[in-house]
Design a protein around this motif. Structure first.
Motif, PDB file in Angstrom:
ATOM      1  N   PRO A  20      25.658  27.810 -71.984  1.00  0.00           N
ATOM      2  CA  PRO A  20      25.336  27.685 -73.293  1.00  0.00           C
ATOM      3  C   PRO A  20      23.916  27.993 -73.987  1.00  0.00           C
ATOM      4  N   THR A  21      23.159  27.881 -73.240  1.00  0.00           N
ATOM      5  CA  THR A  21      21.797  28.200 -73.718  1.00  0.00           C
ATOM      6  C   THR A  21      21.200  28.482 -72.419  1.00  0.00           C
ATOM      7  N   ASP A  22      20.043  29.365 -72.438  1.00  0.00           N
ATOM      8  CA  ASP A  22      18.963  29.542 -71.385  1.00  0.00           C
ATOM      9  C   ASP A  22      17.955  28.679 -71.236  1.00  0.00           C
ATOM     10  N   ALA A  23      17.656  27.880 -72.560  1.00  0.00           N
ATOM     11  CA  ALA A  23      16.613  26.802 -72.559  1.00  0.00           C
ATOM     12  C   ALA A  23      16.649  25.862 -71.583  1.00  0.00           C
ATOM     13  N   VAL A  24      15.520  25.400 -71.089  1.00  0.00           N
ATOM     14  CA  VAL A  24      15.527  24.202 -70.188  1.00  0.00           C
ATOM     15  C   VAL A  24      14.776  23.054 -70.738  1.00  0.00           C
ATOM     16  N   ARG A  25      15.238  21.960 -70.595  1.00  0.00           N
ATOM     17  CA  ARG A  25      14.525  20.812 -71.140  1.00  0.00           C
ATOM     18  C   ARG A  25      13.197  20.620 -70.308  1.00  0.00           C
ATOM     19  N   ARG A  26      12.139  20.575 -71.274  1.00  0.00           N
ATOM     20  CA  ARG A  26      10.830  20.513 -70.655  1.00  0.00           C
ATOM     21  C   ARG A  26      10.013  19.177 -71.005  1.00  0.00           C
ATOM     22  N   HIS A  27      10.796  18.103 -71.301  1.00  0.00           N
ATOM     23  CA  HIS A  27      10.099  17.016 -71.838  1.00  0.00           C
ATOM     24  C   HIS A  27      11.125  15.606 -71.166  1.00  0.00           C
ATOM     25  N   ASP A  28      10.748  14.734 -71.291  1.00  0.00           N
ATOM     26  CA  ASP A  28      11.300  13.530 -70.833  1.00  0.00           C
ATOM     27  C   ASP A  28      11.965  12.983 -72.375  1.00  0.00           C
ATOM     28  N   PRO A  29      13.282  12.993 -72.662  1.00  0.00           N
ATOM     29  CA  PRO A  29      13.596  12.434 -73.971  1.00  0.00           C
ATOM     30  C   PRO A  29      13.200  10.961 -74.152  1.00  0.00           C
ATOM     31  N   ALA A  30      12.987  10.289 -72.802  1.00  0.00           N
ATOM     32  CA  ALA A  30      12.799   8.750 -73.094  1.00  0.00           C
ATOM     33  C   ALA A  30      11.415   8.484 -73.318  1.00  0.00           C
ATOM     34  N   SER A  31      10.585   9.580 -73.495  1.00  0.00           N
ATOM     35  CA  SER A  31       9.128   9.363 -73.712  1.00  0.00           C
ATOM     36  C   SER A  31       8.665   8.885 -75.126  1.00  0.00           C
ATOM     37  N   ARG A  32       7.852   7.944 -75.352  1.00  0.00           N
ATOM     38  CA  ARG A  32       7.535   7.578 -76.687  1.00  0.00           C
ATOM     39  C   ARG A  32       5.892   7.416 -76.811  1.00  0.00           C
TER      40      ARG A  32
END
Length: 373
Positions: A20-32
């Motif tokens: 679906p995408t070649d992008a890679v998640r590069r952060h922690d989505p739980a970080s605030r």
């Protein structure tokens, strides 16, 4: 003919080889963090609206169905004569709006702490060609008396001519003008022949704090033109210039293009504002951010050695604690020093800040304070 292969190198049908995408998640989505409401992501309802507007072709540069409908959406909040011009960002909104209510020799009276003066890299001066006439304020708010410190020399050809007063709601110090205070500013400015611009990057937070409709302290109070913020309240990108007094505004469509703020695929800016303003998302998000700031305020006031310096009237908390403590704390949570000379810090809450985020941050502050400076 060679078979298409997937990423592991195994042969397979072509459609199976495409992710679906070649992008890679590069952060922690739980970080605030508590550095800025700009750090927050996009509200799920806004993301859904963007998907809704996708697909097919729509006329570019604002002649699309979403931008046309946005006029009606804004008029529900700001009155039947309001006209909205979507732009890319807050600095662009401010510079475009200010140019529309000034002449080439015009000057803008603003608070010394105003975003247009401190945080826009000279864009009003360099891009807009405007002279900023600043006034020091204790709480970020202008009054008729403070305006008069710069409102003079109207016929002096040697002085840039004061033509507009610019105020910010909420202010850069987190404070809110009351509707009556804005009315007093507008009445005074108009009596002197000047227009009033309102920088509303956090306008929703002000309405939520005051418990009044958006029009109460804008259209009804006499504001002529405003920059309406969306990014800090859950949008992907985009702000709007809203014209409230058409007779005072000139050439805004051309100035928007000249200022590099005309989006080609404008439907994707406009549909975000429809998602924000057609219902109550704008208010829900702002009320939540404000509530989290109040929760943080209450939590840190009980920590010995921490002083909250300013009234918490929106989604910002300004505090003073030992610099060494702040620097250690910054390794655990992101936030900014507001005043390097005094060590004052600013903690911002956003639409996605949770109670657990606030409680965890307050606990970290208490731990670092207990560790000593």
């Amino acid at each position: 003919m060679t078979e298409p292969t997937d990423r592991a190198g195994a042969a397979g049908p072509a459609d199976a080889a495409v992710s679906p995408t070649d992008a890679v998640r590069r952060h922690d989505p739980a970080s605030r963090g508590f550095a800025s409401d700009n750090y927050a992501g996009v509200h799920p309802e806004v993301l859904a609206a963007l998907a809704l507007a996708n697909g097919g072709h729509q006329v570019a540069y604002g002649d699309d169905a979403y931008t046309a409908h946005l006029q009606e959406v804004f008029r529900r909040h700001f009155g039947p004569t309001a006209e909205v011009f979507p732009v890319f960002n807050g600095t662009g909104a401010n510079v475009t709006a200010l140019q529309a209510v000034t002449e080439r020799w015009g000057a803008v009276i603003c608070a010394e702490s105003a975003h247009i003066n401190v945080d826009e890299c000279g864009a009003p001066e360099r891009v807009g060609g405007l002279k900023l006439l600043t006034v020091p304020t204790a709480d970020g708010k202008l009054t008729p008396e403070l305006i008069d410190r710069q409102a003079y020399g109207f016929t002096d050809e040697h002085r840039a001519q004061p033509q507009v007063v610019s105020i910010t709601q909420t202010t850069e110090l987190g404070t809110c003008y009351t509707p009556e205070e804005i009315r007093a500013v507008c009445d005074h400015a108009h009596q002197l022949g000047m227009a009033v611009h309102l920088d509303g990057a956090r306008l929703a937070n002000a309405a939520a704090s005051l418990g009044v409709p958006l029009a109460r302290f804008t259209t009804d109070a006499g504001v002529d033109i405003l920059s309406f913020g969306g990014t800090k309240n859950g949008l992907l990108l985009g702000e709007c210039v809203v014209v409230l007094s058409p007779e005072r505004v000139r050439a805004l469509p051309y100035l928007r293009k000249l200022s590099m703020q005309l989006a080609s695929k404008m439907r994707f800016v406009s549909v975000q504002f429809e998602a924000l303003l057609a219902g109550d998302l704008w208010l829900r998000s702002a009320e939540h951010a404000n509530a989290m700031a109040r929760r943080l305020d209450a939590a840190v006031r009980g920590i010995e050695g921490v002083r909250v310096l300013r009234p918490v009237q929106s989604n910002a908390v300004f505090a003073l604690l030992p610099r060494e403590v702040s620097e250690r704390l910054q390794k655990r949570y992101r936030f900014y020093f507001w005043d390097e000379s005094t060590g004052e810090v600013r903690w911002m809450c956003a639409f996605d800040t949770t109670e657990d985020d606030v409680d965890g941050f307050a606990a970290a502050i208490a731990e670092e304070m207990a560790s000593g400076s």
